[in-house]
Design a protein around this motif. Sequence first.
Motif, PDB file in Angstrom:
ATOM      1  N   MET A  99       4.135  -0.660   5.162  1.00 32.86           N
ATOM      2  CA  MET A  99       4.046  -2.114   5.332  1.00 32.86           C
ATOM      3  C   MET A  99       3.156  -2.709   4.237  1.00 32.86           C
ATOM      4  O   MET A  99       2.109  -2.152   3.910  1.00 32.86           O
ATOM      5  CB  MET A  99       3.449  -2.453   6.706  1.00 32.86           C
ATOM      6  N   THR A 100       3.607  -3.809   3.688  1.00 32.67           N
ATOM      7  CA  THR A 100       2.814  -4.512   2.686  1.00 32.67           C
ATOM      8  C   THR A 100       2.707  -5.975   3.078  1.00 32.67           C
ATOM      9  O   THR A 100       3.472  -6.485   3.891  1.00 32.67           O
ATOM     10  CB  THR A 100       3.450  -4.413   1.292  1.00 32.67           C
ATOM     11  N   ASN A 101       1.721  -6.661   2.502  1.00 37.43           N
ATOM     12  CA  ASN A 101       1.579  -8.095   2.706  1.00 37.43           C
ATOM     13  C   ASN A 101       1.879  -8.830   1.398  1.00 37.43           C
ATOM     14  O   ASN A 101       2.333  -8.216   0.426  1.00 37.43           O
ATOM     15  CB  ASN A 101       0.181  -8.429   3.248  1.00 37.43           C
ATOM     16  N   ARG A 102       1.616 -10.104   1.355  1.00 39.22           N
ATOM     17  CA  ARG A 102       2.008 -10.938   0.215  1.00 39.22           C
ATOM     18  C   ARG A 102       1.336 -10.532  -1.087  1.00 39.22           C
ATOM     19  O   ARG A 102       1.799 -10.898  -2.168  1.00 39.22           O
ATOM     20  CB  ARG A 102       1.680 -12.403   0.521  1.00 39.22           C
ATOM     21  N   LEU A 103       0.220  -9.814  -1.010  1.00 37.34           N
ATOM     22  CA  LEU A 103      -0.516  -9.469  -2.225  1.00 37.34           C
ATOM     23  C   LEU A 103       0.228  -8.455  -3.085  1.00 37.34           C
ATOM     24  O   LEU A 103      -0.143  -8.234  -4.241  1.00 37.34           O
ATOM     25  CB  LEU A 103      -1.910  -8.940  -1.867  1.00 37.34           C
ATOM     26  N   ILE A 104       1.272  -7.853  -2.556  1.00 38.55           N
ATOM     27  CA  ILE A 104       2.025  -6.871  -3.331  1.00 38.55           C
ATOM     28  C   ILE A 104       2.670  -7.508  -4.553  1.00 38.55           C
ATOM     29  O   ILE A 104       2.952  -6.825  -5.555  1.00 38.55           O
ATOM     30  CB  ILE A 104       3.098  -6.180  -2.446  1.00 38.55           C
ATOM     31  N   ASP A 105       2.883  -8.821  -4.510  1.00 38.25           N
ATOM     32  CA  ASP A 105       3.544  -9.509  -5.624  1.00 38.25           C
ATOM     33  C   ASP A 105       2.557 -10.056  -6.653  1.00 38.25           C
ATOM     34  O   ASP A 105       2.971 -10.671  -7.635  1.00 38.25           O
ATOM     35  CB  ASP A 105       4.398 -10.667  -5.088  1.00 38.25           C
ATOM     36  N   ALA A 163      -2.922  -4.839  -0.720  1.00 37.54           N
ATOM     37  CA  ALA A 163      -1.545  -5.161  -0.353  1.00 37.54           C
ATOM     38  C   ALA A 163      -1.044  -4.335   0.818  1.00 37.54           C
ATOM     39  O   ALA A 163      -0.075  -4.727   1.477  1.00 37.54           O
ATOM     40  CB  ALA A 163      -0.625  -4.971  -1.561  1.00 37.54           C
ATOM     41  N   HIS A 164      -1.670  -3.193   1.069  1.00 41.64           N
ATOM     42  CA  HIS A 164      -1.234  -2.334   2.174  1.00 41.64           C
ATOM     43  C   HIS A 164      -2.146  -2.433   3.389  1.00 41.64           C
ATOM     44  O   HIS A 164      -1.986  -1.677   4.346  1.00 41.64           O
ATOM     45  CB  HIS A 164      -1.136  -0.882   1.693  1.00 41.64           C
ATOM     46  N   ASN A 165      -3.105  -3.361   3.366  1.00 41.01           N
ATOM     47  CA  ASN A 165      -3.929  -3.596   4.556  1.00 41.01           C
ATOM     48  C   ASN A 165      -3.066  -4.147   5.685  1.00 41.01           C
ATOM     49  O   ASN A 165      -2.096  -4.879   5.430  1.00 41.01           O
ATOM     50  CB  ASN A 165      -5.024  -4.621   4.266  1.00 41.01           C
ATOM     51  N   PRO A 166      -3.408  -3.879   6.940  1.00 40.80           N
ATOM     52  CA  PRO A 166      -2.711  -4.541   8.055  1.00 40.80           C
ATOM     53  C   PRO A 166      -3.057  -6.025   8.180  1.00 40.80           C
ATOM     54  O   PRO A 166      -2.470  -6.728   9.003  1.00 40.80           O
ATOM     55  CB  PRO A 166      -3.186  -3.752   9.277  1.00 40.80           C
ATOM     56  N   VAL A 167      -3.992  -6.501   7.383  1.00 45.43           N
ATOM     57  CA  VAL A 167      -4.327  -7.931   7.358  1.00 45.43           C
ATOM     58  C   VAL A 167      -3.177  -8.699   6.704  1.00 45.43           C
ATOM     59  O   VAL A 167      -2.631  -8.273   5.687  1.00 45.43           O
ATOM     60  CB  VAL A 167      -5.634  -8.171   6.572  1.00 45.43           C
ATOM     61  N   ASP A 168      -2.848  -9.848   7.267  1.00 49.02           N
ATOM     62  CA  ASP A 168      -1.787 -10.700   6.725  1.00 49.02           C
ATOM     63  C   ASP A 168      -2.361 -11.568   5.609  1.00 49.02           C
ATOM     64  O   ASP A 168      -2.424 -12.800   5.704  1.00 49.02           O
ATOM     65  CB  ASP A 168      -1.199 -11.562   7.848  1.00 49.02           C
ATOM     66  N   TRP A 169      -2.775 -10.903   4.518  1.00 57.98           N
ATOM     67  CA  TRP A 169      -3.411 -11.617   3.419  1.00 57.98           C
ATOM     68  C   TRP A 169      -2.445 -12.578   2.729  1.00 57.98           C
ATOM     69  O   TRP A 169      -1.284 -12.260   2.504  1.00 57.98           O
ATOM     70  CB  TRP A 169      -3.921 -10.642   2.356  1.00 57.98           C
ATOM     71  N   HIS A 170      -2.984 -13.724   2.345  1.00 55.32           N
ATOM     72  CA  HIS A 170      -2.305 -14.667   1.461  1.00 55.32           C
ATOM     73  C   HIS A 170      -3.087 -14.732   0.159  1.00 55.32           C
ATOM     74  O   HIS A 170      -4.325 -14.659   0.173  1.00 55.32           O
ATOM     75  CB  HIS A 170      -2.277 -16.090   2.054  1.00 55.32           C
ATOM     76  N   PRO A 171      -2.431 -14.914  -0.969  1.00 49.41           N
ATOM     77  CA  PRO A 171      -3.175 -15.293  -2.171  1.00 49.41           C
ATOM     78  C   PRO A 171      -3.609 -16.748  -2.047  1.00 49.41           C
ATOM     79  O   PRO A 171      -3.078 -17.502  -1.227  1.00 49.41           O
ATOM     80  CB  PRO A 171      -2.147 -15.112  -3.290  1.00 49.41           C
TER      81      PRO A 171
END
Length: 703
Positions: free
Chosen positions: A1-7, A17-25
Amino acid sequence: MTNRLIDETSPYLRQHAHNPVDWHPWGDEAFAKARAEDRPILLSVGYAACHWCHVMERESFEDAATAQLMNEWFVPVKVDREERPDVDAIYMQATQAMTGHGGWPMTVFLTPDGEPFVAGTYFPPEDRHGMPSFRRVLRAVAEAWRTQREKVERTTSALRDMYAEAARAAVPSGTLDDDTLVRAVRSIAATYDRDRGGTKGAPKFPPAMAYDFLLRRWARTGDPSLLDMAAHTFRAMARGGIYDQVGGGFHRYAVDAIWLVPHFEKMLYDNALLSRLGVHLWQATGDAEARRVTEETLRWVAREMTAPSGGFYATLDADSEGHEGKFYVWDHDDLREALDASGFSPGDIEAVVHYWGVTPMGNFEGHNIPFVSRPSTADDVEPAAEEGSDASLADAVRRAKHALLAVRAHRVRPARDEKILAMWNGIMLRAVAEAARAFDPGSEGSAWLRDLALRNGEFLASTLVDPATGRVMRVHMEGVTRIPGFLEDHAGVALGFLALWALTFDERWLDLARRIGEATVQWFWDEEVGAFFDTASDAERLVTRPRDPTDNATPSGTSLAVELLLVLADVTGDEGYRRRADRVLASLAEPLARHAPAFGHLLGAADMAVDGAVELVLVGDPATAGFRALAAAAGRRYVPSLVVEGGPERSGHGRPLRAGRTAIGGRATAYVCRHATCDLPTSDPAVLDRQLAAAGRSAPGPR
């Protein structure tokens, strides 16, 4: 699972990017979600080489239960402070106001409109040493948002007033004169550690900018105590564990009072500032140790921090294999075995082990941080040159560095942040170009420095600078250039180009610096306020437009811009540049004197404003031996606020420094001028050296 930081392109953001946190830039999407769902923003700011950022990630952001609370109650936003110094500065100001301290990771809770109302730095996973756990903080903030909005509003209102105060028009705070500089020297000297150099106490941070100012004042006044402070501090750092004795380059800072145990991350900017100080110390004293350490540091930059494109990478992490400093430390037996396998004699092994203070017990968690075991004193010389036998010791140490560097190459390396940042590259370009001018210019031994500077300059000019507008971009990473540059980026890159112009006498670099200077005034100067802002007038609108003239670990954008304007005023004769620079300095005259350590770089510009530039014009063909000999003589001499230009008689048309300057008798000729008064022109390098030495002394002219 990745969040938005992967991009994202930032290595720091991608680490999460692989944290379970739903990070936004940072961006509109996060704030729109916060407004739509009436949730606070949880802003986390850090950088790739930050040790405690990694710790908090492992303890909290990778923990599923903590991430669930973050995702349920907040809109989590992650920011790389190196990409967005504006966001970092705004919320660091709030953090310091609310808590009395700052640092990274920085944790700030914002309203959906971006206004801060709770702030802190690192929070542990459990209550510890008087610090609340991160989960406790999350629950308390979420409860306050739900049930105590009036308290939130009182906090945001107070911080709005703080930001408004910082945005008010600048007014004169005193008279900028020689007394201002004398008081500034006293302010810095009052914090000086006479035993170990630098500032008293611990932790110890490299004071490169403030001590470069002390070196200027030594040159102006002849006060030997100022040279002693700068030289002793540089030497103490160079012999400590904060300096990588094997591979070159300085770590971020020392956690102790003796420069032994560092935080092991290496930052490009620290090494740029310290390398430039090392060049100036060598010019001032001829000290071989200052030159050796500076060259080793710049070779580390060339070897480990330079992209194939010529850009300079940002940082090396402190950790490898999950342990801070593991890449850099040595076990006693392993070091001996490595030297033995490289053919060292038992006597040389003993000498090297003693020289670097390596013991079976170690000096860092059972391991050894190599350091020069003989302490530095203010009147010391390089320890490898003490006695007749030390030539062999120096040779053994040089060979040991090569042998251990080869062994270390097989270890797991710390992560490297391969962002290329405009201002950091600009100040490193300046250091490399000045080293190339000083260290045997034209010789094979320094050709690599000239090549390194030119490759970096070409990269910056082609990739980060718009030649038509003079606008500078902030970041280049993996072929992508992004984020409009800040004040520090424009001024830092322009000063780097001016240093390259002084090295090569290629007018292209001056032209680029002038265009960037014009853009700096157009987009960052506010005539009504009478100051530079850190963000451009067309930049993203934040809760305030940041403006901070104080230095942090890097020179402030204001200090770089003021220096740039003073140099351009001298070169071009455009008094509009000088008027703006003088207005900024007048508004800060009293803080400069009272709080000098916070204004190290701006004090250098103030010195130039008070004492004036020393102008050197070299007329002739730069390819001739006579011209090169004059340039080499100038490069070896330390002269504060030296402005150098040169080339054939036909070049420099219309510039005041070049008016009436000719090559006398067809020979390359040097003109040394100050306050519109010039020494007799000379083609003799020895005479030029004497003229420059005299010109650097204090003799304030009309302002």
